[in-house]
Design a protein around this motif. Structure first.
Motif, PDB file in Angstrom:
ATOM      1  N   LYS A  74       0.751  -1.032  -0.054  1.00 41.69           N
ATOM      2  CA  LYS A  74      -0.055   0.013  -0.121  1.00 41.69           C
ATOM      3  C   LYS A  74       0.860   1.291   0.130  1.00 41.69           C
ATOM      4  O   LYS A  74       1.625   1.445   0.949  1.00 41.69           O
ATOM      5  CB  LYS A  74      -0.889   0.054   1.297  1.00 41.69           C
ATOM      6  CG  LYS A  74      -1.976   0.997   1.160  1.00 41.69           C
ATOM      7  CD  LYS A  74      -3.016   1.097   2.300  1.00 41.69           C
ATOM      8  CE  LYS A  74      -3.820   2.299   2.470  1.00 41.69           C
ATOM      9  NZ  LYS A  74      -4.573   2.246   3.766  1.00 41.69           N
ATOM     10  N   VAL A  75       0.830   1.993  -0.997  1.00 38.32           N
ATOM     11  CA  VAL A  75       1.953   3.106  -1.171  1.00 38.32           C
ATOM     12  C   VAL A  75       1.233   4.472  -1.477  1.00 38.32           C
ATOM     13  O   VAL A  75      -0.027   4.494  -2.130  1.00 38.32           O
ATOM     14  CB  VAL A  75       2.675   2.724  -2.495  1.00 38.32           C
ATOM     15  CG1 VAL A  75       3.659   3.948  -2.849  1.00 38.32           C
ATOM     16  CG2 VAL A  75       3.344   1.519  -2.430  1.00 38.32           C
ATOM     17  N   GLN A  76       1.755   5.405  -0.895  1.00 36.24           N
ATOM     18  CA  GLN A  76       1.509   6.883  -1.431  1.00 36.24           C
ATOM     19  C   GLN A  76       2.568   7.550  -1.791  1.00 36.24           C
ATOM     20  O   GLN A  76       3.829   7.420  -1.418  1.00 36.24           O
ATOM     21  CB  GLN A  76       0.594   7.377  -0.012  1.00 36.24           C
ATOM     22  CG  GLN A  76       1.879   7.817   1.088  1.00 36.24           C
ATOM     23  CD  GLN A  76       1.265   8.537   2.201  1.00 36.24           C
ATOM     24  OE1 GLN A  76       0.041   9.011   2.117  1.00 36.24           O
ATOM     25  NE2 GLN A  76       1.990   8.711   3.331  1.00 36.24           N
ATOM     26  N   VAL A  77       2.468   8.425  -2.955  1.00 41.82           N
ATOM     27  CA  VAL A  77       3.551   9.039  -3.526  1.00 41.82           C
ATOM     28  C   VAL A  77       3.447  10.724  -3.270  1.00 41.82           C
ATOM     29  O   VAL A  77       2.136  11.097  -3.580  1.00 41.82           O
ATOM     30  CB  VAL A  77       3.581   9.110  -4.976  1.00 41.82           C
ATOM     31  CG1 VAL A  77       4.429   9.647  -5.552  1.00 41.82           C
ATOM     32  CG2 VAL A  77       3.754   7.553  -5.336  1.00 41.82           C
ATOM     33  N   ILE A  78       4.133  11.285  -2.744  1.00 43.46           N
ATOM     34  CA  ILE A  78       4.050  12.669  -2.250  1.00 43.46           C
ATOM     35  C   ILE A  78       5.068  13.620  -2.932  1.00 43.46           C
ATOM     36  O   ILE A  78       6.112  13.124  -2.712  1.00 43.46           O
ATOM     37  CB  ILE A  78       4.446  12.947  -0.764  1.00 43.46           C
ATOM     38  CG1 ILE A  78       3.310  12.159  -0.190  1.00 43.46           C
ATOM     39  CG2 ILE A  78       4.090  14.455  -0.358  1.00 43.46           C
ATOM     40  CD1 ILE A  78       3.153  11.976   1.452  1.00 43.46           C
ATOM     41  N   ASP A  79       4.806  14.670  -3.616  1.00 41.70           N
ATOM     42  CA  ASP A  79       5.734  15.435  -4.076  1.00 41.70           C
ATOM     43  C   ASP A  79       5.024  17.057  -3.925  1.00 41.70           C
ATOM     44  O   ASP A  79       3.987  17.070  -4.801  1.00 41.70           O
ATOM     45  CB  ASP A  79       5.986  15.019  -5.616  1.00 41.70           C
ATOM     46  CG  ASP A  79       7.260  15.981  -5.976  1.00 41.70           C
ATOM     47  OD1 ASP A  79       7.349  17.019  -5.746  1.00 41.70           O
ATOM     48  OD2 ASP A  79       8.303  15.154  -6.640  1.00 41.70           O
ATOM     49  N   PRO A  80       5.413  17.896  -3.328  1.00 39.35           N
ATOM     50  CA  PRO A  80       5.134  19.289  -3.293  1.00 39.35           C
ATOM     51  C   PRO A  80       5.135  19.872  -4.653  1.00 39.35           C
ATOM     52  O   PRO A  80       4.135  20.843  -4.844  1.00 39.35           O
ATOM     53  CB  PRO A  80       5.829  19.984  -2.234  1.00 39.35           C
ATOM     54  CG  PRO A  80       7.240  19.173  -2.321  1.00 39.35           C
ATOM     55  CD  PRO A  80       6.902  17.873  -2.549  1.00 39.35           C
ATOM     56  N   ASN A  81       5.840  19.637  -5.622  1.00 42.72           N
ATOM     57  CA  ASN A  81       5.884  20.146  -6.810  1.00 42.72           C
ATOM     58  C   ASN A  81       5.058  19.496  -8.027  1.00 42.72           C
ATOM     59  O   ASN A  81       5.079  19.912  -9.071  1.00 42.72           O
ATOM     60  CB  ASN A  81       7.363  20.259  -7.268  1.00 42.72           C
ATOM     61  CG  ASN A  81       8.025  21.200  -6.097  1.00 42.72           C
ATOM     62  OD1 ASN A  81       7.820  22.378  -5.910  1.00 42.72           O
ATOM     63  ND2 ASN A  81       9.075  20.766  -5.836  1.00 42.72           N
ATOM     64  N   GLY A  82       4.395  18.452  -7.573  1.00 51.52           N
ATOM     65  CA  GLY A  82       3.768  17.468  -8.444  1.00 51.52           C
ATOM     66  C   GLY A  82       4.471  16.662  -9.269  1.00 51.52           C
ATOM     67  O   GLY A  82       5.798  16.548  -9.211  1.00 51.52           O
ATOM     68  N   LEU A  83       3.874  16.137 -10.453  1.00 48.59           N
ATOM     69  CA  LEU A  83       4.556  15.057 -11.161  1.00 48.59           C
ATOM     70  C   LEU A  83       5.487  15.519 -12.069  1.00 48.59           C
ATOM     71  O   LEU A  83       5.680  16.551 -12.660  1.00 48.59           O
ATOM     72  CB  LEU A  83       3.363  14.650 -12.350  1.00 48.59           C
ATOM     73  CG  LEU A  83       3.696  13.376 -13.189  1.00 48.59           C
ATOM     74  CD1 LEU A  83       4.288  11.904 -12.540  1.00 48.59           C
ATOM     75  CD2 LEU A  83       2.510  13.254 -14.258  1.00 48.59           C
ATOM     76  N   SER A  84       6.709  14.718 -12.000  1.00 48.01           N
ATOM     77  CA  SER A  84       7.890  15.047 -12.666  1.00 48.01           C
ATOM     78  C   SER A  84       8.208  16.613 -12.892  1.00 48.01           C
ATOM     79  O   SER A  84       8.549  17.018 -13.999  1.00 48.01           O
ATOM     80  CB  SER A  84       7.929  14.446 -14.241  1.00 48.01           C
ATOM     81  OG  SER A  84       6.731  15.277 -14.945  1.00 48.01           O
ATOM     82  N   ALA A  85       8.338  17.232 -11.775  1.00 49.99           N
ATOM     83  CA  ALA A  85       8.607  18.668 -11.823  1.00 49.99           C
ATOM     84  C   ALA A  85      10.075  19.072 -11.759  1.00 49.99           C
ATOM     85  O   ALA A  85      10.509  20.224 -12.279  1.00 49.99           O
ATOM     86  CB  ALA A  85       8.161  19.277 -10.467  1.00 49.99           C
ATOM     87  N   GLY A  86      10.876  18.123 -11.521  1.00 48.98           N
ATOM     88  CA  GLY A  86      12.381  18.277 -11.764  1.00 48.98           C
ATOM     89  C   GLY A  86      12.933  17.639 -12.925  1.00 48.98           C
ATOM     90  O   GLY A  86      12.210  17.703 -14.205  1.00 48.98           O
ATOM     91  N   ALA A  87      14.192  17.109 -12.812  1.00 47.35           N
ATOM     92  CA  ALA A  87      14.701  16.717 -13.961  1.00 47.35           C
ATOM     93  C   ALA A  87      14.052  15.571 -14.914  1.00 47.35           C
ATOM     94  O   ALA A  87      14.181  15.581 -16.054  1.00 47.35           O
ATOM     95  CB  ALA A  87      16.207  16.030 -13.643  1.00 47.35           C
ATOM     96  N   SER A  88      13.080  14.921 -14.389  1.00 48.93           N
ATOM     97  CA  SER A  88      12.291  13.916 -14.825  1.00 48.93           C
ATOM     98  C   SER A  88      11.351  14.565 -15.942  1.00 48.93           C
ATOM     99  O   SER A  88      10.813  13.770 -16.523  1.00 48.93           O
ATOM    100  CB  SER A  88      11.605  12.970 -13.838  1.00 48.93           C
ATOM    101  OG  SER A  88      12.518  12.228 -13.293  1.00 48.93           O
ATOM    102  N   GLY A  89      11.182  15.779 -15.917  1.00 50.98           N
ATOM    103  CA  GLY A  89      10.231  16.551 -16.724  1.00 50.98           C
ATOM    104  C   GLY A  89      10.961  16.819 -17.955  1.00 50.98           C
ATOM    105  O   GLY A  89      10.514  17.724 -18.876  1.00 50.98           O
ATOM    106  N   GLY A  90      12.303  16.378 -18.106  1.00 55.20           N
ATOM    107  CA  GLY A  90      12.949  16.658 -19.538  1.00 55.20           C
ATOM    108  C   GLY A  90      12.313  16.086 -20.631  1.00 55.20           C
ATOM    109  O   GLY A  90      11.567  15.517 -20.841  1.00 55.20           O
ATOM    110  N   ILE A  91      13.055  16.316 -21.870  1.00 57.09           N
ATOM    111  CA  ILE A  91      12.542  15.974 -23.205  1.00 57.09           C
ATOM    112  C   ILE A  91      13.559  14.967 -23.652  1.00 57.09           C
ATOM    113  O   ILE A  91      13.010  14.719 -25.015  1.00 57.09           O
ATOM    114  CB  ILE A  91      12.608  17.086 -24.047  1.00 57.09           C
ATOM    115  CG1 ILE A  91      13.499  18.052 -23.890  1.00 57.09           C
ATOM    116  CG2 ILE A  91      11.080  18.107 -23.495  1.00 57.09           C
ATOM    117  CD1 ILE A  91      13.571  19.352 -24.765  1.00 57.09           C
ATOM    118  N   VAL A  92      14.786  14.447 -23.357  1.00 55.67           N
ATOM    119  CA  VAL A  92      15.696  13.892 -23.972  1.00 55.67           C
ATOM    120  C   VAL A  92      15.373  12.409 -24.037  1.00 55.67           C
ATOM    121  O   VAL A  92      15.090  11.722 -25.186  1.00 55.67           O
ATOM    122  CB  VAL A  92      17.080  14.105 -23.875  1.00 55.67           C
ATOM    123  CG1 VAL A  92      18.245  13.354 -24.748  1.00 55.67           C
ATOM    124  CG2 VAL A  92      17.505  15.399 -23.936  1.00 55.67           C
TER     125      VAL A  92
END
Length: 345
Positions: free
Chosen positions: A28-46
């Motif tokens: 049973k998992v919860q995911v927490i990120d104050p900046n939302g989904l892929s807000a950092g490096a994972s929001g890149g394009i390469v």
């Protein structure tokens, strides 16, 4: 243990992948990120999922090999479950060969790849196979490997979020720690560790990349003039990236990206007139050891760290997720030498 409440802090590629594997294995998992989904490096394009060269083998290269081979079924299950494409395709990679010295080295590596990669993939030296989609090669020869793959980082994170939702896992902006908490918080996490330790644990390295309006969805990625050139399945082509240890603004683009675009157009004639449709900049988390940091957080019982996926985070993610799940759910420690958290502390 499979019914334990687990908090994953960080909705980037490491956090989402770990949460996905944990949920699929019954946690049973919860995911927490104050900046939302892929807000950092994972929001890149390469999204280059490219292997290290097949020589001077070490645990990091072996881990990466195993992860790249796990990627196809990993992403297929994510897409089938959530209904969103991660943009994954194992289409290989071409690299131009500049001179006779580079040619001899490439041929040597084609031999060392055989025992290291086995039947799973090949590293081949060949004449330019597709003059319409290739990088300038003074020798007329190129390396083609069948291990490299690609994904679209933003789309991959969206696909994981959709798959997690089917398991009852939504991404929240706030929430409490539970008895087991995994910190996959990227640069912010490294900064927090730096503040608590007498020496530098890691740092954010800025990268800039561009997205071009050029469609070659079935073509291999190119690696030329130190640039990754990635044709995506959505009809765009990404170019990246810079490696900046010093910067004024972590998310702004500037003349360094202009230079990358110009170099890509010079080395790949097909891109000469392609329009730039997006520019991106952000910080990628690099640990002191330069390998991912995985495992228990020293002196914090029940807390774990998964960080430091600088440039290789998406390629390492399937194996990282299963390794962390093995540790947390089964108490089985398969973390390679050099990946331990202590290696960077």
């Amino acid at each position: 243990m499979a019914t334990a409440d687990i908090t994953v802090r960080g909705a980037g590629i490491f956090g989402l992948s770990i949460a996905w594997v944990l949920a699929r294995r019954g946690a049973k998992v919860q995911v927490i990120d104050p900046n939302g989904l892929s807000a950092g490096a994972s929001g890149g394009i390469v999204g280059a999922l490219a292997p290290h060269v097949p020589e001077n083998w070490n645990p990091k290269k072996q881990f990466q090999l195993e992860s790249l081979l796990m990627a196809e079924p990993f992403w297929a299950e994510v897409e089938a479950t959530g209904g969103k494409s991660p943009g994954y395709a194992r289409t290989g990679r071409c690299q131009p060969i500049a001179d006779d010295t580079a040619l001899a080295l490439a041929q040597q590596r084609s031999e060392t790849a055989k025992p290291l990669w086995g039947d799973a993939a090949t590293w081949t030296v060949r004449p330019i196979a597709d003059p319409q989609w290739s990088a300038n090669s003074p020798t007329g020869m190129e390396i083609f490997d069948t291990l490299s793959a690609r994904t679209h980082p933003r789309q991959a994170c969206q696909a994981l979020a959709a798959a997690l939702k089917t398991q009852g896992v939504d991404i929240q902006t706030q929430g409490p720690d539970t008895d087991i908490t995994i910190h996959a918080t990227g640069v912010a996490g490294l900064d927090a560790l730096n503040a608590q330790n007498p020496r530098m644990v890691g740092a954010g390295i800025k990268g800039q990349a561009a997205l071009l309006d050029f469609a070659a969805p079935d073509a291999p990625q190119l690696f030329a003039d130190t640039l990754h050139i990635i044709p995506h399945t959505d009809g765009t082509t990404a170019i990246g990236s810079t490696t900046e240890r010093e910067y004024a603004d972590p998310t702004s683009t500037d003349a360094q990206l202009d230079d990358i675009i110009a170099r890509a157009r010079a080395v790949v004639p097909a891109l000469k007139d392609a329009k730039v449709i997006a520019r991106w900049a952000g910080l990628r988390p690099r640990s002191r050891s330069r390998a991912p940091m995985l495992g228990l957080w020293p002196d914090r019982p029940g807390h774990y760290i998964a960080n430091g996926g600088f440039k290789i985070g998406f390629g390492m993610a399937p194996k990282v997720a299963h390794t962390m799940a093995d540790l947390i759910l089964d108490g089985r420690d398969t973390i390679p030498q050099g990946f331990e958290v202590d290696a960077s502390l």
